[in-house]
Design an enzyme around this catalytic site. Structure first.
Site, short mmCIF file in Angstrom:
data_model
loop_
_atom_site.label_atom_id
_atom_site.label_comp_id
_atom_site.label_asym_id
_atom_site.label_seq_id
_atom_site.Cartn_x
_atom_site.Cartn_y
_atom_site.Cartn_z
N ARG A 147 0.05 6.29 7.57
CA ARG A 147 0.23 6.36 6.11
C ARG A 147 -0.26 7.70 5.57
O ARG A 147 0.23 8.19 4.55
CB ARG A 147 -0.57 5.25 5.42
CG ARG A 147 -0.02 3.85 5.63
CD ARG A 147 -0.73 2.90 4.69
NE ARG A 147 -0.58 1.51 5.10
CZ ARG A 147 0.46 0.73 4.80
NH1 ARG A 147 1.46 1.22 4.10
NH2 ARG A 147 0.50 -0.51 5.20
N ASP A 149 3.91 3.15 6.81
CA ASP A 149 3.19 2.93 8.06
C ASP A 149 4.07 2.41 9.18
O ASP A 149 5.15 1.85 8.95
CB ASP A 149 2.07 1.90 7.83
CG ASP A 149 2.63 0.48 7.67
OD1 ASP A 149 3.42 0.26 6.74
OD2 ASP A 149 2.30 -0.39 8.51
N ASP A 174 14.80 -0.48 1.17
CA ASP A 174 15.45 -0.65 2.46
C ASP A 174 16.54 -1.71 2.28
O ASP A 174 17.63 -1.42 1.78
CB ASP A 174 14.36 -1.04 3.46
CG ASP A 174 14.83 -1.12 4.89
OD1 ASP A 174 15.71 -0.35 5.27
OD2 ASP A 174 14.31 -1.97 5.64
N LYS A 212 17.19 4.01 1.67
CA LYS A 212 18.10 3.92 2.83
C LYS A 212 19.30 3.10 2.41
O LYS A 212 19.34 1.89 2.65
CB LYS A 212 17.40 3.19 3.99
CG LYS A 212 16.32 3.94 4.71
CD LYS A 212 15.96 3.19 6.00
CE LYS A 212 14.51 3.19 6.28
NZ LYS A 212 14.11 2.29 7.37
N LYS A 229 0.83 -1.18 0.00
CA LYS A 229 0.00 0.00 0.00
C LYS A 229 0.88 1.25 0.00
O LYS A 229 0.46 2.33 -0.38
CB LYS A 229 -0.85 0.03 1.28
CG LYS A 229 -1.73 -1.18 1.45
CD LYS A 229 -2.30 -1.21 2.88
CE LYS A 229 -2.98 -2.55 3.08
NZ LYS A 229 -3.21 -2.84 4.51
N GLY A 230 2.14 1.05 0.44
CA GLY A 230 3.02 2.19 0.68
C GLY A 230 3.24 3.10 -0.52
O GLY A 230 3.36 4.31 -0.37
P1 IMP Z 1 13.03 -4.14 1.70
O1 IMP Z 1 12.63 -5.39 1.01
O2 IMP Z 1 13.80 -4.40 2.95
O3 IMP Z 1 13.74 -3.15 0.81
O4 IMP Z 1 11.71 -3.50 2.28
C1 IMP Z 1 10.92 -2.68 1.60
C2 IMP Z 1 9.61 -2.50 2.35
O5 IMP Z 1 9.79 -2.47 3.77
C3 IMP Z 1 9.01 -1.18 2.01
O6 IMP Z 1 8.24 -1.25 0.84
C4 IMP Z 1 8.21 -0.84 3.25
O7 IMP Z 1 6.94 -1.42 3.16
C5 IMP Z 1 8.99 -1.48 4.37
N1 IMP Z 1 9.86 -0.51 5.07
C6 IMP Z 1 11.20 -0.44 5.02
N2 IMP Z 1 11.67 0.59 5.75
C7 IMP Z 1 10.59 1.21 6.26
C8 IMP Z 1 10.42 2.37 7.11
O8 IMP Z 1 11.36 3.08 7.52
N3 IMP Z 1 9.13 2.68 7.41
C9 IMP Z 1 8.07 1.98 6.98
N4 IMP Z 1 8.18 0.89 6.19
C10 IMP Z 1 9.43 0.51 5.84
MG MG Z 2 6.44 -0.87 0.15
#
Ligand code: IMP
Ligand code: MG
Length: 174
Positions: free
Chosen positions: A163, A157, A101, A129, A41-42
């Site tokens: 959100r 969120d 992330d 990040k 949803k982000g």
């Molecule tokens: P990744 O697979 O670790 O890159 O995670 C990506 C997903 O983790 C994002 O689409 C978010 O839904 C969630 N996420 C990562 N960091 C944050 C944060 O600081 N706040 C909220 N959601 C996060």
């Molecule tokens: Mg996301």
């Protein structure tokens, strides 16, 4: 413990940056029709604001993947919860995400969507990040690089809340 949200990026800063990315995409995709794929949803708030600022014709589709449980650490498990409605064959696809992330979600998604034969596949994220990267991903458009803090707002969120904040904030427990 009460939570306090500290503003990291104001509504004005976020809006200005989205405007700039919209202009950049409009230039880069001149004469083409980018197909924006929103990761729910982000990514939804960012995608709507971005789409409004793109001046070439666009089409939109949505998908939902889960990589996180209810907590703030990545499980490393990526699952398609809702797939796209339309095929990607020969489309100029831009994935629109809220944040990269660890990179696990995006690296999995890019690979999966690449197999569907788009003419091109790009990645646009509001936040990045870089310090947290575990899996390498090639990001084409980044709103802001931010430090390793858990952020909310603009689609992001904390346990399904915040959100709807029109800015990016850091959750602080007090
Ligand atoms: P990744 O697979 O670790 O890159 O995670 C990506 C997903 O983790 C994002 O689409 C978010 O839904 C969630 N996420 C990562 N960091 C944050 C944060 O600081 N706040 C909220 N959601 C996060
Ligand atoms: Mg996301």
């Amino acid at each position: 413990m009460a939570e306090h949200i500290r503003v990291m990026l104001s509504e004005k800063e976020v809006d200005a940056r989205i405007q700039a990315i919209g202009e950049q995409i409009s230039r880069d995709y001149a004469g083409r029709q980018p197909h924006l794929v929103c990761v729910l949803k982000g990514g939804s708030f960012f995608m709507c604001e971005l789409a409004k600022r793109i001046t070439v014709p666009v089409s939109l589709d949505f998908m939902s993947v889960s990589s996180y449980g209810g907590n703030t650490k990545s499980s490393g498990v990526v699952k398609i919860v809702k797939d796209l409605d339309e095929p990607l064959k020969d489309k100029d696809v831009i994935i629109v995400e809220d944040i990269v992330d660890s990179g696990r979600t995006l690296s999995y998604l890019m690979e999966l969507l690449q197999q569907r034969g788009p003419r091109s596949l790009a990645l646009c994220t509001l936040l990045d990040k870089p310090e947290r990267r575990v899996v390498e991903v090639n990001v084409d458009y980044t709103g802001f690089e931010i430090p390793d803090k858990f952020v909310v707002g603009y689609g992001l969120d904390y346990q399904q809340r915040y959100r709807n904040l029109p800015y990016i904030g850091v959750v602080e427990l007090e």
